[in-house]
Design a protein around this motif. Structure first.
Motif, PDB file in Angstrom:
ATOM      1  N   GLY A   1      70.940  34.232  65.266  1.00  0.00           N
ATOM      2  CA  GLY A   1      69.989  33.674  64.762  1.00  0.00           C
ATOM      3  C   GLY A   1      69.567  32.234  65.300  1.00  0.00           C
ATOM      4  O   GLY A   1      69.610  32.206  66.408  1.00  0.00           O
ATOM      5  N   ASP A   2      69.386  31.322  64.355  1.00  0.00           N
ATOM      6  CA  ASP A   2      68.795  29.886  64.809  1.00  0.00           C
ATOM      7  C   ASP A   2      70.060  28.933  65.283  1.00  0.00           C
ATOM      8  O   ASP A   2      70.671  28.208  64.556  1.00  0.00           O
ATOM      9  CB  ASP A   2      68.149  29.387  63.780  1.00  0.00           C
ATOM     10  CG  ASP A   2      67.507  28.036  64.112  1.00  0.00           C
ATOM     11  OD1 ASP A   2      67.638  27.672  65.393  1.00  0.00           O
ATOM     12  OD2 ASP A   2      66.693  27.455  63.164  1.00  0.00           O
TER      13      ASP A   2
ATOM     14  N   LEU B   1      65.467  29.782  70.391  1.00  0.00           N
ATOM     15  CA  LEU B   1      66.619  29.394  69.523  1.00  0.00           C
ATOM     16  C   LEU B   1      67.944  29.204  69.702  1.00  0.00           C
ATOM     17  O   LEU B   1      68.940  29.155  68.997  1.00  0.00           O
ATOM     18  CB  LEU B   1      66.647  30.150  68.061  1.00  0.00           C
ATOM     19  CG  LEU B   1      64.926  29.849  67.501  1.00  0.00           C
ATOM     20  CD1 LEU B   1      64.882  30.783  66.227  1.00  0.00           C
ATOM     21  CD2 LEU B   1      64.799  28.318  66.985  1.00  0.00           C
TER      22      LEU B   1
ATOM     23  N   LEU C   1      66.720  31.135  59.654  1.00  0.00           N
ATOM     24  CA  LEU C   1      65.930  30.253  60.294  1.00  0.00           C
ATOM     25  C   LEU C   1      65.531  29.102  59.664  1.00  0.00           C
ATOM     26  O   LEU C   1      65.276  29.078  58.618  1.00  0.00           O
ATOM     27  CB  LEU C   1      64.494  31.111  60.653  1.00  0.00           C
ATOM     28  CG  LEU C   1      64.482  32.418  61.430  1.00  0.00           C
ATOM     29  CD1 LEU C   1      63.050  32.832  61.704  1.00  0.00           C
ATOM     30  CD2 LEU C   1      65.134  32.136  62.889  1.00  0.00           C
TER      31      LEU C   1
ATOM     32  N   TYR D   1      60.128  38.240  64.167  1.00  0.00           N
ATOM     33  CA  TYR D   1      61.511  37.884  64.312  1.00  0.00           C
ATOM     34  C   TYR D   1      62.311  38.935  63.765  1.00  0.00           C
ATOM     35  O   TYR D   1      63.403  39.480  64.205  1.00  0.00           O
ATOM     36  CB  TYR D   1      61.880  36.411  63.446  1.00  0.00           C
ATOM     37  CG  TYR D   1      63.293  36.074  63.631  1.00  0.00           C
ATOM     38  CD1 TYR D   1      63.705  35.497  64.760  1.00  0.00           C
ATOM     39  CD2 TYR D   1      64.195  36.496  62.815  1.00  0.00           C
ATOM     40  CE1 TYR D   1      65.136  35.040  64.931  1.00  0.00           C
ATOM     41  CE2 TYR D   1      65.745  36.094  63.042  1.00  0.00           C
ATOM     42  CZ  TYR D   1      66.172  35.455  64.134  1.00  0.00           C
ATOM     43  OH  TYR D   1      67.291  35.199  64.228  1.00  0.00           O
TER      44      TYR D   1
ATOM     45  N   GLU E   1      66.228  37.190  58.720  1.00  0.00           N
ATOM     46  CA  GLU E   1      67.091  37.373  59.351  1.00  0.00           C
ATOM     47  C   GLU E   1      68.234  38.568  59.202  1.00  0.00           C
ATOM     48  O   GLU E   1      68.825  39.030  59.824  1.00  0.00           O
ATOM     49  CB  GLU E   1      67.907  36.215  59.823  1.00  0.00           C
ATOM     50  CG  GLU E   1      68.853  35.541  58.556  1.00  0.00           C
ATOM     51  CD  GLU E   1      67.941  34.670  57.473  1.00  0.00           C
ATOM     52  OE1 GLU E   1      68.532  34.128  56.362  1.00  0.00           O
ATOM     53  OE2 GLU E   1      66.812  34.413  58.124  1.00  0.00           O
TER      54      GLU E   1
END
Length: 323
Positions: free
Chosen positions: A167-168, A197, A228, A244, A275
């Motif tokens: 993820g982020d 990211l 996120l 995403y 996510e």
């Protein structure tokens, strides 16, 4: 002061400075504290007489409440301060706020702050113990510790496991603390996310980078899925939330194609359908609620150790004073 407490130092600012032995000491100390939360009366007198200030300069629900539960179950006196309810809104500096608290003879400060380095800055200027509850994009040590404890609970080990953080990564203090902790305990660590990211050169930390979520799932034993952090983004990091999820979302069809049973973690709060899909978050591979439960035990252990408790006496501390 105990041997482990002395070796931890005065404060817990992050996992990067800690050794594998120190991290294992915290996890082992958390084990006997789990049982306290299952009792009818969920309290022991371990920190009776101690005053702890929860200084949260950023919004928080899980972390703040988890620390409050940990403090109250150890019988500490607690004071909660938020940015909106403090003189910070009038222009008072962080140090002035802390020194005024010190003048009231407090023992510990748990701080969450939007600026990276704020916890260390404070710890170097006041004699009270300081615990970092998340500072900017730097570290979030107690979240990583509860993640490690949850993985160890379910896999019985950490050494040799393949753990992918998805993820982020760019904005995540949780990712940084997890990377430090996992590598120190002998896990293999991967990261996966959009190019925008994932920090450039992250491989230098000793992690493997995956550009497709399918590759990460095929490789991993454990997925730690990050949200996120839209509040930290300007524009242009991802085309859209829908896109995403299509490219990087952790979904049931993707997990069903994994060559092994994968453990799924998420530090929360979740963006369901972005996510992680709801059927994964609520499914049999998810240990998200166990993370929340373990968070209280881990934070009890950190408070206990910094107050002078010894890991080898943590079992006895369930019914009495400090070890």
């Amino acid at each position: 002061m105990s041997r482990i407490s002395s070796s931890l130092g005065k404060d817990l600012i992050g996992l990067e400075p800690l050794s594998a032995e120190q991290i294992r000491g915290i996890l082992d100390t958390a084990e006997p504290f789990k049982e306290i939360s299952e009792r009818r009366i969920k309290k022991v007198p371990v920190l009776r007489g101690k005053t702890i200030v929860n200084l949260f300069m950023e919004p928080s629900t899980r972390t703040r409440i988890s620390f409050e539960f940990a403090e109250k179950r150890l019988s500490a006196d607690t004071v909660n301060i938020s940015a909106s309810g403090s003189s910070v809104v009038k222009g008072e500096t962080l140090v002035d706020t802390a020194r005024n608290l010190e003048a009231m003879r407090i023992d510990m400060v748990v701080i969450r702050h939007g600026a990276s380095g704020a916890a260390r800055f404070l710890a170097e200027r006041i004699p009270s113990n300081v615990i970092n509850a998340g500072d900017g994009s730097h570290e979030h040590p107690t979240q990583a510790l509860l993640d490690l404890l949850t993985i160890r609970d379910h896999r019985k080990r950490i050494e040799g496991l393949r753990v992918c953080i998805v993820g982020d990564i760019l904005h995540s203090r949780v990712a940084r603390s997890n990377i430090f902790g996992l590598l120190k305990l002998g896990a293999q660590v991967g990261v996966c996310g959009p190019r925008t990211l994932v920090p450039a050169g992250i491989e230098a930390l000793g992690v493997e980078r995956f550009r497709r979520i399918e590759e990460a799932i095929e490789w991993a034993d454990v997925l730690n899925v990050l949200r996120l952090q839209l509040e930290r983004m300007r524009t242009g990091y991802v085309p859209s939330l829908r896109e995403y999820n299509r490219v990087f979302g952790v979904t049931t069809p993707r997990l069903e194609r994994a060559p092994r049973d994968i453990l799924v973690l998420h530090p929360g709060p979740m963006n369901r359908g972005v996510e992680i899909d709801s059927d994964v978050a609520d499914g049999p591979q998810s240990v998200i609620l166990q993370q929340v439960t373990n968070g209280v035990a881990v934070r009890m252990a950190v408070l206990y150790l910094l107050a002078g408790g010894a890991p080898e006496r943590a079992e006895a501390a369930k019914t009495g004073g400090l070890g």
